[in-house]
Design a protein around this motif. Structure first.
Motif, PDB file in Angstrom:
ATOM      1  N   ILE A   1     -16.738   1.145  -6.295  1.00  0.00           N
ATOM      2  CA  ILE A   1     -15.832   0.757  -7.389  1.00  0.00           C
ATOM      3  C   ILE A   1     -14.407   1.180  -7.067  1.00  0.00           C
ATOM      4  O   ILE A   1     -13.455   0.413  -7.255  1.00  0.00           O
ATOM      5  CB  ILE A   1     -16.295   1.362  -8.728  1.00  0.00           C
ATOM      6  N   ALA A   2     -14.248   2.398  -6.545  1.00  0.00           N
ATOM      7  CA  ALA A   2     -12.906   2.895  -6.203  1.00  0.00           C
ATOM      8  C   ALA A   2     -12.265   2.027  -5.118  1.00  0.00           C
ATOM      9  O   ALA A   2     -11.092   1.654  -5.218  1.00  0.00           O
ATOM     10  CB  ALA A   2     -12.985   4.343  -5.742  1.00  0.00           C
ATOM     11  N   LYS A   3     -13.044   1.671  -4.085  1.00  0.00           N
ATOM     12  CA  LYS A   3     -12.506   0.824  -3.017  1.00  0.00           C
ATOM     13  C   LYS A   3     -12.156  -0.569  -3.535  1.00  0.00           C
ATOM     14  O   LYS A   3     -11.110  -1.132  -3.199  1.00  0.00           O
ATOM     15  CB  LYS A   3     -13.515   0.717  -1.861  1.00  0.00           C
ATOM     16  N   ALA A   4     -13.034  -1.134  -4.377  1.00  0.00           N
ATOM     17  CA  ALA A   4     -12.786  -2.463  -4.928  1.00  0.00           C
ATOM     18  C   ALA A   4     -11.539  -2.466  -5.815  1.00  0.00           C
ATOM     19  O   ALA A   4     -10.772  -3.432  -5.808  1.00  0.00           O
ATOM     20  CB  ALA A   4     -13.997  -2.940  -5.715  1.00  0.00           C
ATOM     21  N   LEU A   5     -11.323  -1.382  -6.557  1.00  0.00           N
ATOM     22  CA  LEU A   5     -10.107  -1.281  -7.385  1.00  0.00           C
ATOM     23  C   LEU A   5      -8.853  -1.303  -6.527  1.00  0.00           C
ATOM     24  O   LEU A   5      -7.865  -1.944  -6.876  1.00  0.00           O
ATOM     25  CB  LEU A   5     -10.137   0.007  -8.221  1.00  0.00           C
ATOM     26  N   THR A   6      -8.888  -0.603  -5.386  1.00  0.00           N
ATOM     27  CA  THR A   6      -7.710  -0.585  -4.515  1.00  0.00           C
ATOM     28  C   THR A   6      -7.492  -1.945  -3.860  1.00  0.00           C
ATOM     29  O   THR A   6      -6.358  -2.300  -3.553  1.00  0.00           O
ATOM     30  CB  THR A   6      -7.813   0.498  -3.417  1.00  0.00           C
ATOM     31  N   TYR A   7      -8.584  -2.696  -3.637  1.00  0.00           N
ATOM     32  CA  TYR A   7      -8.420  -4.038  -3.083  1.00  0.00           C
ATOM     33  C   TYR A   7      -7.846  -4.988  -4.138  1.00  0.00           C
ATOM     34  O   TYR A   7      -7.061  -5.869  -3.823  1.00  0.00           O
ATOM     35  CB  TYR A   7      -9.754  -4.592  -2.561  1.00  0.00           C
ATOM     36  N   TYR A   8      -8.240  -4.797  -5.400  1.00  0.00           N
ATOM     37  CA  TYR A   8      -7.752  -5.660  -6.467  1.00  0.00           C
ATOM     38  C   TYR A   8      -6.311  -5.310  -6.835  1.00  0.00           C
ATOM     39  O   TYR A   8      -5.479  -6.182  -7.003  1.00  0.00           O
ATOM     40  CB  TYR A   8      -8.657  -5.546  -7.702  1.00  0.00           C
TER      41      TYR A   8
END
Length: 161
Positions: free
Chosen positions: A114-121
Motif C-alpha cells: 500500500i505504501a509503495k502504491a501510494l508513492t506511485y499514485y
C-alpha cells in the motif's frame, strides 16, 4: 599551482550544482489505463500485489473484506498505517492479492505494498512515508536448515556412549 587549485574548486562547485539538480527531478505518477497504481509488497515469505484507485476506502483482500480476512484488529490497524500517515484514509479503494507466510507476514506485505502504491499514485507522499519506514522492505526471513544440523543452528544431541 594556484590555477590548478582554482580549477579544482570550480570543478567541485560544478559537481555540487549537479547533485542539487538531480534531487530536483520530479517523479511522475505510475497509473494504468483503469486509473490504478500497482505495487508489490513483501514481508517474510508473503508477497502482496496491491492496486489502489480513488474511492471510498474499501479494502478487499483475496476477494474478501479486510474485517473477514484480517480478523485481528492489530493487523487491520497495521495495513491502515500508510494511509493514516499520508492522511488519505477513506480516499482510496485498495484491492490486494496476497499469498505465502502467515497472517502477520501477509499484513506486513500488504502494508508495504500500500505504501509503495501510494508513492506511485502520488510521488509527493514519498517524503511523508519514508521516515516512518513503510517503504523499506523488512529483510528478516526464517533461517534455512543446514546439513549436519538438526535445525538451522541446533546441533544433534551429543551422546557420550
Amino acid at each position: 599551482m594556484s590555477e590548478a587549485t582554482t580549477t579544482e574548486a570550480t570543478g567541485f562547485d560544478a559537481l555540487k550544482g549537479l547533485g542539487t539538480q538531480e534531487e530536483a527531478v520530479v517523479r511522475e505518477p505510475k497509473i494504468d489505463a483503469q486509473g490504478r497504481a500497482y505495487a508489490t509488497g513483501k514481508r517474510k515469505n508473503a508477497v502482496a500485489r496491491v492496486w489502489i484507485k480513488p474511492g471510498k476506502g474499501k479494502v478487499t483482500i483475496n476477494g474478501r473484506d479486510q474485517e473477514v480476512y484480517f480478523a485481528r484488529p492489530v493487523l487491520r490497524m497495521m495495513i491502515a498505517q500508510p494511509l493514516q500517515v499520508a492522511d488519505r484514509l477513506g480516499q482510496f479503494d485498495v484491492d490486494v492479492t496476497v499469498e505465502g507466510s502467515g497472517l502477520s507476514g501477509q499484513a506486513g506485505a500488504v502494508r508495504h505494498g500500500i505504501a509503495k502504491a501510494l508513492t506511485y499514485y502520488e510521488p509527493g507522499l514519498r517524503a511523508v512515508l519514508k521516515p516512518h519506514g513503510f517503504l523499506t522492505r523488512d529483510p528478516r526471513v526464517v533461517e534455512r536448515k543446514k546439513y549436519g544440523k538438526a535445525k538451522a543452528r541446533r546441533s544433534f544431541q551429543f551422546s557420550k556412549r
